[in-house]
Scaffold this motif. Structure first.
Motif, PDB file in Angstrom:
ATOM      1  N   SER A 257      44.398  45.226  46.021  1.00  0.00           N
ATOM      2  CA  SER A 257      44.419  44.572  44.719  1.00  0.00           C
ATOM      3  C   SER A 257      43.854  43.154  44.811  1.00  0.00           C
ATOM      4  O   SER A 257      43.845  42.545  45.888  1.00  0.00           O
ATOM      5  CB  SER A 257      45.850  44.497  44.193  1.00  0.00           C
ATOM      6  OG  SER A 257      46.609  43.550  44.952  1.00  0.00           O
ATOM      7  N   PRO A 258      43.398  42.590  43.674  1.00  0.00           N
ATOM      8  CA  PRO A 258      42.948  41.195  43.683  1.00  0.00           C
ATOM      9  C   PRO A 258      44.006  40.242  44.217  1.00  0.00           C
ATOM     10  O   PRO A 258      43.677  39.294  44.940  1.00  0.00           O
ATOM     11  CB  PRO A 258      42.617  40.935  42.205  1.00  0.00           C
ATOM     12  CG  PRO A 258      42.209  42.272  41.678  1.00  0.00           C
ATOM     13  CD  PRO A 258      43.114  43.246  42.372  1.00  0.00           C
ATOM     14  N   ASP A 294      32.002  42.372  44.348  1.00  0.00           N
ATOM     15  CA  ASP A 294      32.736  43.277  43.465  1.00  0.00           C
ATOM     16  C   ASP A 294      34.146  43.465  44.014  1.00  0.00           C
ATOM     17  O   ASP A 294      34.511  44.513  44.529  1.00  0.00           O
ATOM     18  CB  ASP A 294      32.000  44.616  43.386  1.00  0.00           C
ATOM     19  CG  ASP A 294      32.685  45.569  42.428  1.00  0.00           C
ATOM     20  OD1 ASP A 294      33.443  45.098  41.561  1.00  0.00           O
ATOM     21  OD2 ASP A 294      32.463  46.777  42.559  1.00  0.00           O
ATOM     22  N   SER A 295      34.962  42.423  43.909  1.00  0.00           N
ATOM     23  CA  SER A 295      36.245  42.408  44.605  1.00  0.00           C
ATOM     24  C   SER A 295      37.444  42.143  43.711  1.00  0.00           C
ATOM     25  O   SER A 295      38.580  42.246  44.165  1.00  0.00           O
ATOM     26  CB  SER A 295      36.218  41.332  45.695  1.00  0.00           C
ATOM     27  OG  SER A 295      36.015  40.062  45.101  1.00  0.00           O
ATOM     28  N   GLY A 296      37.237  41.792  42.444  1.00  0.00           N
ATOM     29  CA  GLY A 296      38.345  41.446  41.571  1.00  0.00           C
ATOM     30  C   GLY A 296      38.772  40.009  41.666  1.00  0.00           C
ATOM     31  O   GLY A 296      39.665  39.572  40.929  1.00  0.00           O
ATOM     32  N   THR A 298      38.485  35.985  41.048  1.00  0.00           N
ATOM     33  CA  THR A 298      37.880  35.141  40.030  1.00  0.00           C
ATOM     34  C   THR A 298      36.767  34.304  40.655  1.00  0.00           C
ATOM     35  O   THR A 298      36.682  34.168  41.881  1.00  0.00           O
ATOM     36  CB  THR A 298      38.918  34.203  39.407  1.00  0.00           C
ATOM     37  OG1 THR A 298      39.337  33.237  40.397  1.00  0.00           O
ATOM     38  CG2 THR A 298      40.145  34.979  38.904  1.00  0.00           C
TER      39      THR A 298
END
Length: 435
Positions: A257-258, A294-296, A298
């Motif tokens: 998850s981010p 592309d990792s979530g 910010t």
């Protein structure tokens, strides 16, 4: 890829509580699993007499598949990402080494004991892959393990160091990353002695080929939780046998998850920022991959990792799908002024000069007398951050020129280095010149 007492795919990422604990030097006592001893394959050898060749005068830069793709790799994946490095101009900015991580091998060695490429993943072989990368103006990196098997249970190099080194040289490999999974402790030796001997054997074998292959050592990651004195001692000899070393836990994987990714960035920043005195120019602490992409994460989080890694003179090795790189991620990875801080020829790792709950200030000397100063808000609310020119190590001067390296904005100061309302998880990075 270090994973304490669990499979790589099953390991959990330390959270913000681990970040806080690590800040005050509190780490859990655990360590990586190892295979059953095989004394016949682990003969002790003398300590490396000569340090490994000086092949990385600045921190290595490039791309590695592991954090994003793990074992889901093949020739097309590697070459598509290599082409993206060239197409986006990242290669021209220094990201010039493409490293194939674990799972590239066949499960069994060949009839002469040689490593073989997985014929389904790499049908044209690894020498062909290297030729393709070199034709693009890139360098070719490859993964190995000093144990009986790699972390994903492919053949390790233990007992085959000379053979594997000569094979890599024949493939025109430029960079070797050697993991330390499945290392059986030799009878009559300590864990440290065994790792030191095995990495020493690989170091000597690579050097003996005569081909310059930058050597990335993973030994310290397997001692992060064995006590600070031992961990630091392992880092000390890692700087003799290789050019850079993984110090601790892996950064998070793409599938996580981010929040887990951000926590892992915080954790790796925290442990690595405390190792500045153990680094020296040309021998680099490596806190693992950059997750911009592309990792979530910010944009502020991506900028923070890039800025903090640059302040720490860390290798800048991307691990994402470069073929789908967003404009924001490309701006972060390609920021020439931030890259220049990382690649500064003085080669000094910046140090934390102020730290409180939820914030840190780092200062790094640069070769022309400037200082890079990072104001990092690791907390979850905006805050004003500051330090002084004196505390940052700058000389007395009538004024100071501050260039913010994300926006390019220039301000002048009488001695305060500050930023108002720094967003959560953001870093303001200045290049400061005494005037």
């Amino acid at each position: 890829m270090f994973h304490p007492s669990a499979s790589r795919t099953g390991r959990t990422v330390a959270g913000l509580t681990a970040f806080a604990a690590c800040s005050v030097g509190l780490v859990a006592a655990t360590g990586p699993a190892s295979a059953a001893p095989d004394p016949a394959r682990a003969p002790l050898a003398p300590r490396t007499a000569e340090p490994y060749p000086h092949l990385a005068p600045t921190p290595p830069m490039g791309w590695n598949n592991w954090s994003y793709y793990m074992c889901d790799i093949n020739e097309k994946v590697i070459l598509d990402n290599a082409r993206a490095l060239v197409r986006t101009d990242l290669a021209r900015k220094g990201y010039n080494t493409v490293t194939v991580d674990d799972c590239w091998m066949a499960k069994q060695r060949g009839p002469e004991g040689e490593l073989l490429a997985d014929p389904a993943r790499f049908p044209h072989g690894m020498a062909h892959l290297g030729r393709q990368l070199h034709a693009m103006g890139l360098k070719f990196g490859i993964y190995a393990d000093v144990g009986t098997h790699t972390c994903e249970k492919y053949p390790g190099s233990m007992g085959h160091f000379r053979q594997d080194a000569e094979l890599f040289a024949s493939w025109k490999v430029d960079y070797v990353k050697a993991d330390g999974c499945n290392v059986p402790t030799a009878p009559g030796s300590t864990k440290e002695q065994t790792y030191r001997d095995l990495y020493g054997q690989m170091s000597r074998a690579l050097a003996a080929t005569g081909r310059p292959m930058t050597f990335s050592v993973s030994a310290p990651a397997y001692f992060q939780f064995d006590g600070r004195p031992l961990w630091h001692r392992v880092i000390g000899w890692s700087a003799d046998v290789g050019n850079l070393w993984r110090g601790g836990r892996d950064v998070a994987l793409e599938k996580q998850s981010p929040a887990q990714k951000w926590s892992s960035i915080l954790y790796n920043f925290t442990y690595n920022s405390g190792l500045a005195d153990l680094q020296r120019p040309g021998r680099w602490n490596d806190p693992d991959f950059l997750l911009a992409g592309d990792s979530g994460l910010t944009t502020d989080e991506m900028r923070s990792q890039m800025a903090l890694w640059a302040m720490m003179a860390a290798p800048l090795i991307s691990s994402t799908d470069l073929t789908k790189l967003s404009g924001a991620a490309l701006e972060v990875l390609g920021n020439k002024e931030v890259i220049a801080v990382d690649q500064d020829p003085l080669g000094v790792q910046g140090k934390v000069v102020r730290q409180e709950t939820g914030m840190a200030v780092l200062s790094k000397p640069l070769h022309n007398g400037d200082r890079a100063v990072a104001l990092f808000n690791s907390g979850n609310t905006p805050r004003t951050l500051s330090t002084t020119a004196k505390d940052a190590g700058l000389p007395d001067a009538g004024s100071y020129r501050l260039r913010e390296l994300h926006s390019g904005r220039i301000t002048n100061s009488g001695g305060e280095i500050a930023a108002k309302n720094v967003p959560p998880h953001a870093t303001v990075l200045y290049r400061v010149t005494a005037r």
